[in-house]
Design an enzyme around this catalytic site. Structure first.
Site, PDB file in Angstrom:
ATOM      1  N   ASN A 108      -3.878  -7.015   8.144  1.00 25.25           N
ATOM      2  CA  ASN A 108      -4.723  -6.781   6.965  1.00 25.25           C
ATOM      3  C   ASN A 108      -4.768  -8.001   6.055  1.00 25.25           C
ATOM      4  OD1 ASN A 108      -3.090  -6.066   4.305  1.00 25.25           O
ATOM      5  ND2 ASN A 108      -1.891  -5.394   6.034  1.00 25.25           N
ATOM      6  N   CYS A 150       0.869  -1.179   0.000  1.00 23.12           N
ATOM      7  CA  CYS A 150       0.000   0.000   0.000  1.00 23.12           C
ATOM      8  C   CYS A 150       0.908   1.232   0.000  1.00 23.12           C
ATOM      9  CB  CYS A 150      -0.876  -0.001   1.243  1.00 23.12           C
ATOM     10  SG  CYS A 150       0.102   0.081   2.740  1.00 23.12           S
ATOM     11  N   HIS A 166       5.178  -6.712   7.889  1.00 19.22           N
ATOM     12  CA  HIS A 166       4.871  -8.079   8.314  1.00 19.22           C
ATOM     13  C   HIS A 166       5.048  -9.043   7.154  1.00 19.22           C
ATOM     14  CE1 HIS A 166       2.255  -6.557  11.841  1.00 19.22           C
ATOM     15  NE2 HIS A 166       3.467  -6.846  12.239  1.00 19.22           N
ATOM     16  N   GLU A 202      -0.022  -0.714  16.094  1.00 20.92           N
ATOM     17  CA  GLU A 202      -0.729   0.519  15.680  1.00 20.92           C
ATOM     18  C   GLU A 202      -1.699   0.964  16.780  1.00 20.92           C
ATOM     19  OE1 GLU A 202      -2.919   0.449  11.876  1.00 20.92           O
ATOM     20  OE2 GLU A 202      -4.337   1.813  12.817  1.00 20.92           O
TER      21      GLU A 202
HETATM   22 FE1  F3S Z   1      -1.082   1.098   4.314  1.00 18.57          FE
HETATM   23 FE2  F3S Z   1      -1.173   3.275   5.705  1.00 18.57          FE
HETATM   24 FE3  F3S Z   1      -3.342   2.151   4.879  1.00 18.57          FE
HETATM   25  S1  F3S Z   1       0.243   1.622   6.010  1.00 18.57           S
HETATM   26  S2  F3S Z   1      -2.911  -0.020   4.831  1.00 18.57           S
HETATM   27  S3  F3S Z   1      -1.809   3.079   3.579  1.00 18.57           S
HETATM   28  S4  F3S Z   1      -2.986   2.988   6.887  1.00 18.57           S
END
Ligand code: F3S
Length: 340
Positions: free
Chosen positions: A243, A12, A43, A141
């Site tokens: 995630n 991301c 991770h 986090e």
């Molecule tokens: Fe990535 Fe930041 Fe969203 S680390 S998943 S863009 S909160």
């Protein structure tokens, strides 16, 4: 077999930003310089192993005093804060060390989306407010966000536990205070919507900040759509990546043939059949090279089977472990300064 890779699979924006900054630090590193990350930068075990081989240290909060004390002209120290961010106390400590010692340099790679929640927590700190944070209590986090709120605060993993705590004899006593609710950036959307509905139904004065990262939202929606249109889904990412696990569970709800693989050795190749439609998605901390490699292995296997070769034999071949010093023939799917 048709293989489709999700448009939003892999790194991301926040993770890419963090890994780019690390690459920059490594490229500019002077002889004798220590480059360290506060916790694993992302991770993903394969990525972290690559960093270890390149000499990058993974340190914890308790290592910081010694690192700062040992930083000097011959041995400067650079410490990167990962995209998840860190606690308020750690941030203050890093800044203090940097102010006291010019050879100690922190690089803050906290994702701007996470920083925004830190700001919300800080700005809403008040004795007449209660923070309700929906997320995983032990996730770095979440630990970081909590530290920015001064006042009464609680963490709940889901709508069910929030509901129980808000019941007349539950653990949370809001009384005349104002509840302020935020979400961990990677929270499951369905879960978050239920939490909002629940809180609004009890407290009309509740302040809710929609802090789920849009990247997470888009990725989860894409996984839902994909899982309805393919015969098998592979979610690539670290087993300890929040995630990635949520993506996996989201897809698995629609499609039993959904598998989680951290790397190519864990691919469910024995489940593949010709003419299958396979969807690939990946968590926010999965390097694009691994996604390419997964796609390549699956396509190769099926092409060969379609050409009349034995499926089981090919499967055996594809699972071959490579040892140091061995010469192999293959297709290069990614090159970085430290590895191919
Ligand atoms: Fe990535 Fe930041 Fe969203 S680390 S998943 S863009 S909160």
């Amino acid at each position: 077999m048709k293989i489709t890779v999700a448009t939003n699979a892999g790194f991301c924006f926040g993770v890419k930003r963090a890994t780019d900054r690390l690459e920059e630090a490594l490229a500019q590193a002077r002889a004798g310089e220590t480059i360290a990350t506060l916790g694993h930068l992302i991770h993903n075990e394969s990525y972290n192993e690559g960093l270890r081989r390149r000499g990058v240290l993974t340190v914890s909060d308790s290592d910081l005093p010694a690192l700062a004390a040992g930083a000097n002209a011959e041995h400067p120290v650079t410490v990167l804060v990962r995209a998840h961010g860190c606690t308020k106390e750690t941030e203050e400590l890093l800044n203090r060390y940097a102010a006291e010692n010019p050879y100690f340099r922190p690089i803050d790679c906290t994702c701007p989306y996470v920083k925004k929640i830190h700001r919300i927590a800080k700005e809403n700190s008040a004795p007449d407010k209660v923070l309700l944070l929906i997320g995983s209590e032990t996730h770095p986090e979440v630990v970081g966000i909590l530290s920015w709120f001064e006042g009464e605060k609680y963490v709940f993993p889901d709508a069910q536990t929030l509901n129980l705590a808000l019941m007349p004899n539950g653990a949370v006593r809001i009384d005349k205070k104002t509840p302020v609710m935020v979400a961990q950036t990677t929270l499951n959307l369905v879960n978050w919507n239920e939490c909002q509905k629940k809180l609004k139904s009890i407290y009309t004065n509740a302040i809710i900040f929609d802090t789920i990262c849009s990247v997470t939202e888009t990725r989860q929606n894409e996984a839902v759509l994909m899982s309805r249109n393919v015969d098998m889904m592979v979610v690539i990412g670290g087993k300890n990546s929040s995630n990635t696990n949520k993506l996996y569970l989201t897809a698995k709800r629609n499609l039993a043939e959904t598998y989680l693989a951290e790397n190519t050795t864990e691919l469910p190749l024995d489940r593949l059949r010709p003419h299958m439609k396979v969807g690939i998605t990946a968590g926010a901390s999965t390097p694009s090279g691994i996604i390419e490699e997964v796609k390549h292995i699956m396509e190769n296997l099926i092409d060969t089977v379609s050409a009349g070769e034995d499926f089981e034999g090919m499967l055996e071949q594809s699972l071959k472990t490579i040892s140091t010093g061995e010469t192999i023939k293959g297709t290069i799917t990614g090159i970085s300064s430290g590895e191919i």
